[in-house]
Structures are given as C-alpha cells and as structure tokens.
Design a protein around this motif. Structure first.
Motif, short mmCIF file in Angstrom:
data_model
loop_
_atom_site.label_atom_id
_atom_site.label_comp_id
_atom_site.label_asym_id
_atom_site.label_seq_id
_atom_site.Cartn_x
_atom_site.Cartn_y
_atom_site.Cartn_z
N GLY A 66 0.80 -1.21 0.00
CA GLY A 66 0.00 0.00 0.00
C GLY A 66 0.84 1.26 0.00
O GLY A 66 2.08 1.20 -0.02
N PRO A 67 0.18 2.43 0.03
CA PRO A 67 0.91 3.70 0.03
C PRO A 67 1.78 3.84 1.27
O PRO A 67 1.50 3.27 2.33
CB PRO A 67 -0.20 4.75 0.00
N ALA A 68 2.84 4.62 1.13
CA ALA A 68 3.76 4.85 2.25
C ALA A 68 4.23 6.29 2.22
O ALA A 68 4.38 6.88 1.15
CB ALA A 68 4.95 3.91 2.18
N ALA A 69 4.43 6.86 3.40
CA ALA A 69 4.91 8.24 3.53
C ALA A 69 6.39 8.22 3.89
O ALA A 69 6.77 7.69 4.94
CB ALA A 69 4.11 8.97 4.60
N LEU A 70 7.21 8.79 3.04
CA LEU A 70 8.65 8.89 3.28
C LEU A 70 9.23 9.89 2.30
O LEU A 70 8.63 10.18 1.26
CB LEU A 70 9.33 7.53 3.13
N PRO A 71 10.40 10.47 2.61
CA PRO A 71 11.05 11.38 1.67
C PRO A 71 11.55 10.62 0.45
O PRO A 71 11.60 9.38 0.46
CB PRO A 71 12.21 11.97 2.48
N PRO A 72 11.90 11.30 -0.64
CA PRO A 72 12.40 10.61 -1.83
C PRO A 72 13.57 9.69 -1.47
O PRO A 72 14.50 10.08 -0.76
CB PRO A 72 12.84 11.74 -2.75
N GLY A 73 13.52 8.48 -1.98
CA GLY A 73 14.54 7.48 -1.69
C GLY A 73 13.91 6.15 -1.36
O GLY A 73 12.75 5.89 -1.71
N THR A 74 14.65 5.30 -0.69
CA THR A 74 14.20 3.94 -0.39
C THR A 74 14.58 3.57 1.04
O THR A 74 15.65 3.94 1.52
CB THR A 74 14.82 2.94 -1.37
N ARG A 75 13.69 2.84 1.68
CA ARG A 75 13.97 2.29 3.01
C ARG A 75 13.67 0.80 2.97
O ARG A 75 12.55 0.39 2.66
CB ARG A 75 13.12 2.98 4.08
N VAL A 76 14.69 0.00 3.28
CA VAL A 76 14.55 -1.46 3.27
C VAL A 76 14.75 -1.96 4.70
O VAL A 76 15.75 -1.62 5.36
CB VAL A 76 15.58 -2.11 2.34
N THR A 77 13.80 -2.77 5.17
CA THR A 77 13.86 -3.31 6.54
C THR A 77 13.83 -4.83 6.48
O THR A 77 12.97 -5.42 5.82
CB THR A 77 12.68 -2.81 7.38
N VAL A 78 14.77 -5.45 7.17
CA VAL A 78 14.84 -6.90 7.26
C VAL A 78 14.72 -7.27 8.74
O VAL A 78 15.50 -6.79 9.57
CB VAL A 78 16.17 -7.44 6.69
N GLU A 79 13.78 -8.16 9.07
CA GLU A 79 13.55 -8.55 10.45
C GLU A 79 13.56 -10.07 10.57
O GLU A 79 13.10 -10.78 9.67
CB GLU A 79 12.22 -8.00 10.96
N GLN A 80 14.07 -10.54 11.70
CA GLN A 80 14.06 -11.96 12.06
C GLN A 80 14.63 -12.85 10.95
O GLN A 80 13.99 -13.76 10.44
CB GLN A 80 12.63 -12.41 12.41
#
Length: 593
Positions: free
Chosen positions: A132-146
């Motif tokens: 779905g839509p996401a709010a963040l500044p221009p760029g990319t955020r990648v999250t890896v968990e567990q």
C-alpha cells in the motif's frame, strides 16, 4: 528417485544460502543497491547485531510500485540494460538478493521517486503480507527482520550478536571507504557507532575508518598502466599492525578479498617489515570490465583477473614507488606512551642557597682551616653523565640546512642526538646503518655485483648437514653478494671471501644466520625475494653496532646519507631508524605548553 522440478519457495531458499550467509551478507546487498541507486546519504540501523533487525535508508532515485514488485522476483534487475553480462559496471546485478532475503526473513520495502507517491511492499518468508501507500522522503527504506527465524537449521549456525555486529560493521567500513563521496551513518541498538560525511578526500576517509594517526603516516599511491589504474593510501613501513585485518582492497569500487592482491602487498613491503607485522593499506583498482570477472563468487567478494601478473606487478611497483619517494621518513610524532614515561625532577624543598653548588662556592671563601674535607663533600658529587659530546674541530653546520639536523652527541654509544630546525632527532645508529648497507648492496647487485674481500685464512663454519646442503645449493647466488663458500666435509662450510663492504664482520654468525633464514623461508620465496633476504641478513651483520663510539664527523656523515637513501626511515625489520621530539613535545615536558 525420479527427477522433479523444485517449488519456487525452495529455489529461493537455496539461492539465499548462496547469497545470504549471515546478517552482514544481507546488509551488503542492500547497501550496494543504495549505492547503485545514486544515493548521497545512507543511514543504517541495526538491532541485535542484525539478527533482529536491519534498516537501510537512502536518498537515491527510488522505485515506483510496479518496480518494487518486480525487484522481489528472481533474476529481475535494472543493472543489465542488455545481454552483455561481461560489461557490468554496478555493484550488484544478479537479481537474486532481495527475493533471497525475502524468502528467509520478513522484508519490507518503502520507496518513493522524486515528485511521486511512496509505496510499501512487505514479504514474510516468501509470502506477500502487506502492500500500500507509504509516507517517506524521496529514496528507499529497506527493513529486514528476524533473519532465518523460520529456518532453524541456518539460524543455529549464526554466531553471537556481538560477532554478527562486528561483521556488519566491517562490511559498512569497506563500502564507506570505497565511496568517499557518500555520507554514512550507523546506529546499533540506538547508539551511533559510525558517522562520516560525504565529499571527503579518499585519504581522509580511510584514516577516519581505520586510525586517525594514519592521516600523518601515509603515502599516496598512484600508477596507471595498460588501461588499469591503481590509487590508494598506504602506511609508511614504521606504521604497522600485528594482524593483517587493516588491508582493504577494492576492484572497480567493489570490496574484495583476493590472495593475489594480499600477496602483492606483502611482496611490496618484504624487506621493510618483519614477517609478523602488517601494513595498513587501502588500494583501489580501476580495471576495464572485460579484464576482470566479478561473478566468480555468488556474493561477489572474489574476482578473477585476465592478466593477474600485470595486477600484481602494478601493486608492487606502485607501493614501492610511493614508499621510495618518501626517502628517510619515519613515524612523525613521538609516541604518547613514550612521552608519558619521561619523569620530571621533583621540586627540591632545599633553599637555592643551600644547594651543593652554592656550598662549594661559599667554601672557597672560607679560611683553609674551616673548609670541609674531600671525604665530607664526596656525597655531594653527582654520577658522571652517560652521554658524550665532542668539541667540534670546525664550526658546526647550520641545523636549518638538513632535514635530520646536525649531530650534537651520542647517548649510550647507541643513539645519535641531532638538532633539527623543528625539534630534536634521535637516531638508532645500528638500525640506520643496516638500511644504508642494504641499499648499497642492492645498488651493487644492479651493477657489477658486490665486491668481495678474500680472507687471509679461510674460516671453517660447522653446521648440521641439512644446513650445509641449503647453503651449497645457493652458493652461486651468495657469490654474487661477495660471499664465497664451499663444502668442507659433510657438516661444515669453508668461507674464502666475504662482502668487502661488511668490513670485519662475524663470519661465523653471518653464515649461521643465512642458513637459518634459508631453512625458514627458502622454499616459500621467489628468487628476487630470496636475494633480498640474503642481502638483508648480510646488511645486519655489516652494520655499525650499538656500543661503538662514533665521532661527530661520522655521525653527520650517517645523517647525510640517510637523507638521500630510499626507505632509510626504517631498518630491514620494519623498526624506525629515527624519531623526532618536536619543539611542542619538548615544551609539554617542561610544562611550557
């Protein structure tokens, strides 16, 4: 058993085993993607050494929703515009990293191109769970968990959180070193552990990520040959470490671990460092894509060169030229621990007028009958100083004329004390002369060979039979150095001549040490390295020994030759030949600064 096609989720897990070995592997792939996206600032947050959580944020070009979905499919990449895989110029291109990570962890990607809306896509161990839509500044955020939480067979082989954190930090240091134009910040469990600004000079970035002292004890390496460019930073030989984990090598901006490159670095420092010491280097090779294969390892940590001899020769030549250009330079500043060892004389409670020197002056004015006897005053005499200063027969030269100054005296018959324009220079006379003798022997070998001096009476040196065999096998090489010997029975060698430049050397000790060195290193060394080993051993025996008294003229002659001799800042074993106590250091010792 019949052949069957593996299901997609199992294929992804097998690929993950090749690409994602530990948290550091996943972190490396994600940060390389950020660099390939043109990021100028990368922020990394780790929890539990990366086992619990890895978050990488960048200000790169970002992705639209359709591109995010495509990036999570196997063998999908933006880094190969055509089928010419050999022309790849980016850090990552296999297209397996993100789907492989998503198959063994919970992976969330939030991305937003400039002037577009952001989008999120979350995959949990291969299954799409949110989008779905996401709010963040221009760029990319990648999250890896567990990571590997649902693959216990892999999870149990991971190391402790501290060990995994150390591996993650090492990966980030190497990537940050390779890209000084990019700012990096790293947090671990909410604590900032690394922060470097973008736009730094390469040598400043390397010093910031290794040791700040490297900024004052390095040389710049530059060399170009046959379309290959070598650049980087290398420590001077007297600045070294006990382990080799401060050697960083990069090929086309990619951190690699290559035995060829490591061996070339050791070869370049061969006669300047002891074998248990290692230089600090960061070398960057820019090689045409067709001349190097970066795809020989799934994680791209190893490379294969089309012409490995060219690359090794460039590294050895580049380092040698840079070190030779520094001449007599050694570590520039006095060691703080050594300065702390200097003791200040405690303030005496005795009034100045009651000091022995004043007592002697007062006694001279007393009547003879009242003067104290010699025995009474013997306790006031001080121990004679252990240093020597010789009156100059001619006016001493100006200290400003010479980088190492002019000799003022000798301490403990071992160290030359000289006064330079910017401080006090202390020279180890044996270490310095050892290097000068080695360089003289090298120059002689490049010419007509080392002149020999025949012994009036040939000397017999008794050794065990294997040692005699090794010396006999190298007799021709040793003759080129002026050492003439021959077999004298099963367990002895007869020495007929020694190198003339060694003077009255210890023939027994020289031959014994040569035999020991050949036993330890002969089979592991090339011919040139073996010759260097022989020259270094001979130079050590032919040098001015500690304990020999030198005249002022001899001391100054030694200083002048050091100033014009390459690599004279360290002896053949990597120890410094001279140190400088700057005016500022002296003022600190006396509380003036």
């Amino acid at each position: 058993m019949s052949i069957r096609r593996l299901p997609e989720h199992l294929v992804n897990r097998i690929a993950a085993g090749e690409v994602v070995e530990r948290p550091a592997s996943a972190l490396k792939e994600i940060v390389e993607n950020a660099l390939d996206a043109g990021a100028s600032r990368i922020a990394v947050r780790l929890s539990g050494g990366g086992l619990d959580r890895i978050e990488v944020s960048d200000d790169g070009c970002g992705m639209e929703s359709g591109e995010i979905a495509l990036a999570l499919e196997r063998h999908a990449t933006s880094k190969l515009p055509d089928d010419a895989i050999e022309n790849v110029a980016t850090l990552g291109f296999r297209g397996e990293a993100l789907p492989s990570i998503a198959s063994v962890a919970r992976l969330s990607i939030d991305s937003r191109p400039a002037s577009r809306d952001g989008w999120n896509r979350t995959v949990d161990n291969g299954l799409l769970v949110a989008e779905g839509p996401a709010a963040l500044p221009p760029g990319t955020r990648v999250t890896v968990e567990q990571l590997f939480a649902r693959v216990p067979a892999r999870r149990k082989f991971l190391r402790s959180a501290k060990a995994e954190y150390a591996a993650c930090l090492d990966v980030l240091r190497r990537l940050a070193m390779a890209h000084p134009s990019v700012a990096f910040s790293v947090e671990h469990d909410g604590r900032r552990v690394l922060s470097v600004q973008g736009g730094e000079a390469r040598e400043d970035r390397v010093a910031a990520l290794t040791d700040r002292a490297l900024a004052e004890n390095h040389v710049i390496v530059t060399l170009e040959r046959e379309g290959v460019r070598l650049s980087g930073v290398a420590s001077i030989p007297t600045y070294h470490r006990g382990v080799g984990d401060h050697q960083f090598l990069f090929v086309n901006g990619r951190p690699v671990r290559d035995r060829l490159l490591v061996g070339a670095v050791r070869g370049a420092y061969a006669d300047m460092l002891a074998r248990d010491r290692h230089p600090v280097v960061a070398l960057f090779l820019d090689v045409p894509p067709l001349e190097v294969d970066v795809n020989v390892h799934p994680a791209k940590t190893e490379v294969r060169f089309r012409d490995p001899a060219l690359i090794r020769g460039m590294i050895v030549s580049g380092l040698r030229r840079a070190l030779d250009a520094e001449g007599f330079r050694a570590v520039q500043h006095a060691d703080p621990a050594a300065l702390a060892a200097w003791r200040s004389e405690p303030v005496s409670p005795t009034p100045i007028g009651a000091m022995p020197i004043f007592e002697a002056a007062a006694a001279a004015e007393m009547p003879l009958s009242y003067r104290p006897s010699l025995a009474d005053r013997r306790s006031s005499f001080l121990t004679p100083p252990q240093a020597r200063a010789e009156p100059a027969a001619a006016p001493a030269p100006e200290r400003q004329s010479f980088p190492l100054g002019v000799a003022r005296g000798q301490v403990a018959r071992t160290y030359i004390v000289a006064e330079a324009e910017d401080g006090l220079v202390i020279v180890d006379q044996h270490a310095a002369h050892e290097r000068l003798t080695l360089e003289r022997m090298r120059r002689a070998m490049e010419g007509q060979g080392v002149a020999s001096q025949a012994l009036l009476l040939p000397e017999v040196v008794e050794l065990d039979e294997p040692a005699c065999d090794r010396l006999e096998a190298r007799a021709e090489e040793l003759r080129d150095f002026g050492l003439e010997l021959e077999r004298f029975g099963p367990a002895a060698m007869l020495v007929r001549a020694v190198p003339a430049m060694l003077g009255q050397s210890d023939v027994q000790g020289l031959v014994t040490d040569l035999a020991d060195d050949l036993a330890a290193y002969d089979s592991a060394l090339s011919l040139k390295e073996r010759l260097d080993l022989v020259a270094a051993t001979m130079a050590c025996h032919g040098s001015v020994r500690a304990g020999r008294v030198l005249s002022v003229a001899e001391m100054n002659a030694l200083l002048r030759e050091m100033e014009v001799t390459p690599r004279s800042g360290q002896c053949n074993h990597g120890r410094p030949t001279w140190v400088k106590l700057g005016h500022g250091d002296i003022e600190k010792l006396f509380g003036r600064k």
